[in-house]
Design a protein around this motif. Structure first.
Motif, PDB file in Angstrom:
ATOM      1  N   GLY A   1      -3.485   1.011 -12.703  1.00 13.23           N
ATOM      2  CA  GLY A   1      -3.225   0.263 -11.475  1.00 13.23           C
ATOM      3  C   GLY A   1      -1.815   0.422 -10.937  1.00 13.23           C
ATOM      4  N   ILE A   2      -0.838   0.658 -11.825  1.00  7.49           N
ATOM      5  CA  ILE A   2       0.566   0.682 -11.390  1.00  7.49           C
ATOM      6  C   ILE A   2       0.872   1.827 -10.418  1.00  7.49           C
ATOM      7  CG2 ILE A   2       2.936   1.052 -12.218  1.00  7.49           C
ATOM      8  CD1 ILE A   2       2.261  -0.831 -14.563  1.00  7.49           C
ATOM      9  N   PRO A   3       0.455   3.083 -10.695  1.00 12.90           N
ATOM     10  CA  PRO A   3       0.742   4.154  -9.721  1.00 12.90           C
ATOM     11  C   PRO A   3       0.163   3.878  -8.331  1.00 12.90           C
ATOM     12  CG  PRO A   3       0.055   5.088 -11.817  1.00 12.90           C
ATOM     13  CD  PRO A   3      -0.177   3.616 -11.912  1.00 12.90           C
ATOM     14  N   HIS A   4      -1.064   3.335  -8.290  1.00  8.49           N
ATOM     15  CA  HIS A   4      -1.680   3.018  -6.988  1.00  8.49           C
ATOM     16  C   HIS A   4      -0.875   1.951  -6.245  1.00  8.49           C
ATOM     17  CE1 HIS A   4      -5.272   5.435  -7.587  1.00  8.49           C
ATOM     18  NE2 HIS A   4      -5.455   4.891  -8.782  1.00  8.49           N
ATOM     19  N   LEU A   5      -0.438   0.924  -6.981  1.00  2.95           N
ATOM     20  CA  LEU A   5       0.333  -0.154  -6.350  1.00  2.95           C
ATOM     21  C   LEU A   5       1.684   0.370  -5.848  1.00  2.95           C
ATOM     22  CD1 LEU A   5      -0.442  -3.035  -8.876  1.00  2.95           C
ATOM     23  CD2 LEU A   5      -1.104  -3.004  -6.469  1.00  2.95           C
ATOM     24  N   VAL A   6       2.320   1.225  -6.630  1.00  5.60           N
ATOM     25  CA  VAL A   6       3.616   1.775  -6.209  1.00  5.60           C
ATOM     26  C   VAL A   6       3.457   2.569  -4.908  1.00  5.60           C
ATOM     27  CG1 VAL A   6       5.462   3.399  -6.824  1.00  5.60           C
ATOM     28  CG2 VAL A   6       4.601   1.786  -8.539  1.00  5.60           C
ATOM     29  N   GLN A   7       2.379   3.322  -4.785  1.00  2.00           N
ATOM     30  CA  GLN A   7       2.126   4.069  -3.544  1.00  2.00           C
ATOM     31  C   GLN A   7       1.959   3.119  -2.358  1.00  2.00           C
ATOM     32  OE1 GLN A   7      -1.260   6.588  -4.240  1.00  2.00           O
ATOM     33  NE2 GLN A   7      -0.162   7.939  -5.651  1.00  2.00           N
ATOM     34  N   LEU A   8       1.308   1.973  -2.612  1.00  2.00           N
ATOM     35  CA  LEU A   8       1.047   1.017  -1.525  1.00  2.00           C
ATOM     36  C   LEU A   8       2.296   0.263  -1.078  1.00  2.00           C
ATOM     37  CD1 LEU A   8      -2.408  -0.293  -2.770  1.00  2.00           C
ATOM     38  CD2 LEU A   8      -1.993   0.895  -0.611  1.00  2.00           C
ATOM     39  N   LEU A   9       3.393   0.361  -1.842  1.00  2.00           N
ATOM     40  CA  LEU A   9       4.649  -0.266  -1.405  1.00  2.00           C
ATOM     41  C   LEU A   9       5.122   0.323  -0.075  1.00  2.00           C
ATOM     42  CD1 LEU A   9       6.661  -0.402  -4.762  1.00  2.00           C
ATOM     43  CD2 LEU A   9       5.830  -2.380  -3.481  1.00  2.00           C
ATOM     44  N   SER A  10       4.767   1.571   0.178  1.00  3.20           N
ATOM     45  CA  SER A  10       5.203   2.252   1.415  1.00  3.20           C
ATOM     46  C   SER A  10       4.146   2.185   2.516  1.00  3.20           C
ATOM     47  CB  SER A  10       5.515   3.728   1.102  1.00  3.20           C
ATOM     48  OG  SER A  10       6.488   3.811   0.077  1.00  3.20           O
ATOM     49  N   TYR A  11       3.080   1.419   2.293  1.00  2.57           N
ATOM     50  CA  TYR A  11       2.014   1.308   3.297  1.00  2.57           C
ATOM     51  C   TYR A  11       2.547   0.567   4.530  1.00  2.57           C
ATOM     52  CZ  TYR A  11      -2.742   0.708   5.085  1.00  2.57           C
ATOM     53  OH  TYR A  11      -3.876   0.763   5.845  1.00  2.57           O
ATOM     54  N   PRO A  12       2.268   1.056   5.746  1.00  2.00           N
ATOM     55  CA  PRO A  12       2.864   0.454   6.958  1.00  2.00           C
ATOM     56  C   PRO A  12       2.186  -0.841   7.393  1.00  2.00           C
ATOM     57  CG  PRO A  12       1.445   2.285   7.555  1.00  2.00           C
ATOM     58  CD  PRO A  12       1.464   2.259   6.056  1.00  2.00           C
ATOM     59  N   ASP A  13       2.166  -1.804   6.496  1.00  5.71           N
ATOM     60  CA  ASP A  13       1.581  -3.116   6.802  1.00  5.71           C
ATOM     61  C   ASP A  13       2.378  -4.130   5.981  1.00  5.71           C
ATOM     62  OD1 ASP A  13       0.070  -5.532   6.473  1.00  5.71           O
ATOM     63  OD2 ASP A  13      -1.720  -4.491   7.184  1.00  5.71           O
ATOM     64  N   SER A  14       3.142  -4.990   6.647  1.00  2.82           N
ATOM     65  CA  SER A  14       4.047  -5.913   5.946  1.00  2.82           C
ATOM     66  C   SER A  14       3.283  -6.856   5.022  1.00  2.82           C
ATOM     67  CB  SER A  14       4.871  -6.710   6.956  1.00  2.82           C
ATOM     68  OG  SER A  14       4.020  -7.465   7.797  1.00  2.82           O
ATOM     69  N   ASN A  15       2.045  -7.201   5.416  1.00  4.47           N
ATOM     70  CA  ASN A  15       1.251  -8.105   4.587  1.00  4.47           C
ATOM     71  C   ASN A  15       0.868  -7.438   3.264  1.00  4.47           C
ATOM     72  OD1 ASN A  15      -1.679  -9.530   4.036  1.00  4.47           O
ATOM     73  ND2 ASN A  15      -0.170 -10.914   4.934  1.00  4.47           N
ATOM     74  N   ILE A  16       0.435  -6.185   3.343  1.00  4.62           N
ATOM     75  CA  ILE A  16       0.070  -5.445   2.132  1.00  4.62           C
ATOM     76  C   ILE A  16       1.312  -5.211   1.270  1.00  4.62           C
ATOM     77  CG2 ILE A  16      -0.562  -3.108   1.356  1.00  4.62           C
ATOM     78  CD1 ILE A  16      -2.906  -3.171   3.202  1.00  4.62           C
ATOM     79  N   GLN A  17       2.434  -4.895   1.901  1.00  8.80           N
ATOM     80  CA  GLN A  17       3.680  -4.719   1.146  1.00  8.80           C
ATOM     81  C   GLN A  17       4.029  -5.986   0.371  1.00  8.80           C
ATOM     82  OE1 GLN A  17       6.765  -3.526   3.837  1.00  8.80           O
ATOM     83  NE2 GLN A  17       6.015  -1.416   4.056  1.00  8.80           N
ATOM     84  N   GLU A  18       3.874  -7.131   1.018  1.00  7.13           N
ATOM     85  CA  GLU A  18       4.209  -8.421   0.385  1.00  7.13           C
ATOM     86  C   GLU A  18       3.342  -8.671  -0.844  1.00  7.13           C
ATOM     87  OE1 GLU A  18       3.428 -12.954   1.668  1.00  7.13           O
ATOM     88  OE2 GLU A  18       4.662 -11.813   3.093  1.00  7.13           O
ATOM     89  N   HIS A  19       2.000  -8.482  -0.694  1.00  6.13           N
ATOM     90  CA  HIS A  19       1.104  -8.699  -1.831  1.00  6.13           C
ATOM     91  C   HIS A  19       1.367  -7.677  -2.945  1.00  6.13           C
ATOM     92  CE1 HIS A  19      -1.212 -11.889  -0.072  1.00  6.13           C
ATOM     93  NE2 HIS A  19      -1.586 -11.158   0.965  1.00  6.13           N
ATOM     94  N   THR A  20       1.678  -6.438  -2.560  1.00  4.92           N
ATOM     95  CA  THR A  20       1.884  -5.378  -3.551  1.00  4.92           C
ATOM     96  C   THR A  20       3.145  -5.613  -4.364  1.00  4.92           C
ATOM     97  OG1 THR A  20       0.776  -3.794  -2.081  1.00  4.92           O
ATOM     98  CG2 THR A  20       2.085  -2.892  -3.872  1.00  4.92           C
ATOM     99  N   VAL A  21       4.244  -5.934  -3.698  1.00  6.17           N
ATOM    100  CA  VAL A  21       5.498  -6.145  -4.442  1.00  6.17           C
ATOM    101  C   VAL A  21       5.383  -7.375  -5.333  1.00  6.17           C
ATOM    102  CG1 VAL A  21       6.802  -7.619  -2.820  1.00  6.17           C
ATOM    103  CG2 VAL A  21       8.005  -5.934  -4.212  1.00  6.17           C
ATOM    104  N   THR A  22       4.583  -8.368  -4.901  1.00  7.68           N
ATOM    105  CA  THR A  22       4.390  -9.566  -5.731  1.00  7.68           C
ATOM    106  C   THR A  22       3.530  -9.246  -6.946  1.00  7.68           C
ATOM    107  OG1 THR A  22       4.505 -10.883  -3.706  1.00  7.68           O
ATOM    108  CG2 THR A  22       3.710 -11.995  -5.689  1.00  7.68           C
ATOM    109  N   ALA A  23       2.503  -8.399  -6.752  1.00  8.46           N
ATOM    110  CA  ALA A  23       1.678  -7.976  -7.889  1.00  8.46           C
ATOM    111  C   ALA A  23       2.521  -7.213  -8.908  1.00  8.46           C
ATOM    112  CB  ALA A  23       0.515  -7.108  -7.399  1.00  8.46           C
ATOM    113  N   LEU A  24       3.387  -6.330  -8.424  1.00  6.11           N
ATOM    114  CA  LEU A  24       4.260  -5.579  -9.333  1.00  6.11           C
ATOM    115  C   LEU A  24       5.266  -6.498 -10.032  1.00  6.11           C
ATOM    116  CD1 LEU A  24       4.835  -2.373  -7.187  1.00  6.11           C
ATOM    117  CD2 LEU A  24       3.693  -2.474  -9.412  1.00  6.11           C
ATOM    118  N   LEU A  25       5.729  -7.517  -9.315  1.00  8.10           N
ATOM    119  CA  LEU A  25       6.601  -8.521  -9.938  1.00  8.10           C
ATOM    120  C   LEU A  25       5.881  -9.174 -11.112  1.00  8.10           C
ATOM    121  CD1 LEU A  25       8.891 -10.639 -10.210  1.00  8.10           C
ATOM    122  CD2 LEU A  25       7.849 -11.871  -8.297  1.00  8.10           C
TER     123      LEU A  25
END
Length: 630
Positions: A391-415
């Motif tokens: 799951g971690i590589p997929h989430l790291v890729q999604l950090l750069s996804y152009p959607d602030s909402n997805i970025q927020e959920h992704t960085v929190t999941a990685l946290l």
């Protein structure tokens, strides 16, 4: 001429036997507190290296010329070993909360023990006693290890230290944050009834030893109360008294509180779990329901949004407490089979969610991220499952996804995932740090806060401290400290504190302009961040650039004001900063005296916290040495 003490076989044998008993006793301790566990285990291991020496001395010919002279050294060694035993016993049975609060003072006690053991060994006439070369080499190895241990200053668990600052702060709105309390309870191993019961006993002994309550004792008791609340333990219920062997199944059902009864089996629950609707069931019974292709909550009839089962630890503790009060015992269960089935279900769900992270459908991808964010927060096993499923590589890729909402959920999941030590390395290795820094600069308020918290968590590893600094992560953290929300400022301060343990990062933080916002935090009492600001300033004061910028008269006046009127913790931090500055520039000590620091400093040296007393006394001694005071 030095008087030779006569040492006969009975006195030496008794002395050696007593020392070997001490080493055997400390070797049997198995409950060292987590905050001192590493140091305790190292000390026990080193003490065991003395056994061959003691065995050889025990077998010596008592006509040997050096034996009488060795008596004083052996007596001193015995005293040192008894000091070590007392310290290790305290670290094995003492209050976990108190030992965490006083970790620095306890480390000083370890260093004192190392010094006394080395001093005693220094004076033993090994050659005259005819001690074998092998044993001499072993003792010498131990002495070298003790000297290295005395010089070494391991980085303390900064997450634990910062969590305790937050919890004990009256002005920090996070002081009742359940997530922080749960993390602290887990770190200190204070989340089961047995552990909380033992801590209560340890605190009672500590209060008795101290001759009653002081502010520190009140803080400790208050924190224990919070831990009991999150464990679901009713304070009014006594945890003392013997437990009989009657089982809960033998008591009449009307006596069992209805909250303790599973709605499916109508029996008292032994392994309660929570489903998506918030209802609680016995794990085995709700699993059978779900395995029969039911997708609704048995009690409410609502459709379940997901099939995850979260352990209800609070209710289980209440059930155990109730059983104990009523001299009942819950029936034994085979938990292994249950946990295997539970793991299989969760793993299957996580595998599906990880696949959905790559879905071409935005809604499916977003739902998967949100669910992984939730699962990663729930328990340690889920964090491992998510990482093992890729799951971690997929989430790291999604950090750069152009959607602030997805970025927020992704960085929190990685946290959340980064709480696991192994995951910290995996996340950094996948290149997450630059992307997290980018969100820290340009994300939503919550995303920026969680990005700062993620950088703090990742930088618990020294190699990640370097990476964050190299990728220019410190300037945006300083910007968040200066202009962020209240929560953002606190998360930024925590991250900057941890990162500034690295010498190169201190310089980066100073160049990024960290000192003005820190001084602002000292001036604005409503923010409740004086301790955090002073803790960072103390680190920066050990750097020449930091001392040059901090060491101004206006700052010294602020420090003196805090030393005079701050909270006990404020005073402790302020005295520490002034001591660091004064040791490098005696003119700043003179300035502090002109601002009236002497009397409050004398008062702290008598009635401050333990650490504050030590720092205040060191400062007073330094003032006297510089002839600023008589």
């Amino acid at each position: 001429m030095e008087r030779q003490i006569v040492m006969d076989s009975s006195s030496s044998s008794e002395l050696v036997r007593e020392m070997m008993e001490v080493i055997e006793t400390v070797g049997s301790y198995a409950g060292f507190r987590v905050t001192q566990r590493k140091e305790c285990l190292n000390l026990v291991r080193r003490l065991k290296l003395l056994v061959p020496l003691l065995e050889e001395i025990k077998e010596l010919d008592y006509s040997v010329s050096g034996l009488g002279l060795a008596l004083n050294s052996l007596l001193n060694l015995k005293k040192a070993l008894l000091g070590a035993k007392k310290l290790l016993k305290n670290c094995n049975y003492g209050s976990k909360i108190y030992l965490a609060m006083e970790s620095e003072a306890v480390m000083c006690r370890f260093h004192a023990v190392y010094y006394k053991i080395n001093q005693a060994l220094d004076n033993i006439p090994f050659d005259k006693l005819g001690v074998s070369i092998e044993v001499k080499e072993q003792v010498e190895l131990m002495r070298m290890q003790l000297k290295r241990a005395k010089r070494r200053t391991d980085t303390q668990d900064m997450e634990l230290a910062m969590d305790m600052i937050v919890i004990f702060s009256k002005k920090d709105e996070r002081n009742a944050d359940i997530a922080i309390l749960e993390r602290l309870a887990n770190k200190l191993e204070l989340h089961t009834i047995a552990e909380l019961k033992a801590e209560k006993t340890a605190i009672a002994k500590l209060v008795k030893q101290r001759g009653g309550y002081n502010e520190t004792m009140h803080q400790i008791v208050d924190l224990l109360g919070k831990f009991k609340q999150i464990a679901g333990i009713d304070e009014t219920v006594s945890l003392d008294g013997p437990i009989s062997t009657r089982t809960a199944q033998t008591c009449q059902s009307p006596l069992v509180p209805h909250e303790f009864v599973c709605p499916i089996t109508l029996e008292i629950m032994t392994d309660p779990v929570i489903v998506a609707t918030g209802q609680t069931y016995e794990r085995d019974s709700i699993r059978k329901w779900l395995n029969s292709n039911h997708r609704t909550c048995p009690k409410t009839g609502q459709t379940l949004e997901h099939l995850s089962l979260a352990p209800n630890f609070a209710l289980r503790n209440l059930i155990l407490q109730w059983c104990e009060k009523n001299n009942l015992e819950l029936p034994k269960k085979d938990n292994y089979a249950s946990s295997v089935n539970y793991s299989a279900e969760i793993m299957e769900e996580i595998s599906s969610l990880v696949l959905n992270l790559s879905s071409s459908q935005p809604n499916v991808r977003r739902d998967a991220i949100v669910k992984i964010r939730m699962l990663s927060k729930e328990n340690p096993e889920n964090r491992i499952f998510i990482a093992n499923d890729g799951g971690i590589p997929h989430l790291v890729q999604l950090l750069s996804y152009p959607d602030s909402n997805i970025q927020e959920h992704t960085v929190t999941a990685l946290l959340n995932l980064s709480i696991d030590e192994t995951n910290k390395r995996l996340i950094a290795r996948e290149g997450a740090i630059p992307a997290i820094i980018e969100i820290l600069q340009n994300g939503t308020d919550e995303a920026r806060e969680n990005s700062a918290a993620a950088l703090f968590s990742l930088s618990m590893l020294d190699e990640n401290k370097v990476l964050v600094g190299n990728f220019n992560g410190i300037p945006p953290l300083v910007a968040l400290l200066k202009n962020g929300t209240m929560r953002g400022k606190k998360d930024a301060a925590t991250a900057l504190f941890n990162l500034s343990l690295n010498q190169a990062n201190k310089s980066r933080a100073i160049k990024a302009g960290i000192i003005p916002p820190l001084l602002h935090l000292l001036d604005d009492k409503n923010l409740g961040m004086i301790d955090e600001a002073l803790s960072i300033l103390l680190l920066l004061a050990s750097h020449p650039e930091g001392r040059n910028e901090i060491g101004r008269l206006s700052f010294i006046e602020t420090l003196v004001e805090i030393i005079r009127n701050g909270t006990p913790k404020n005073k402790e931090c302020a005295v520490s900063v002034l001591l660091e500055l004064g040791l490098n520039n005696s003119s700043l000590i003179l300035a502090a005296l002109q601002f009236g620091v002497y009397e409050p400093l004398r008062e702290i040296s008598i009635s401050g916290t333990n650490r504050a007393q030590r720092k205040a006394n060191s400062l007073l001694q330094h003032m006297s040495k510089c002839e600023h005071i008589p």
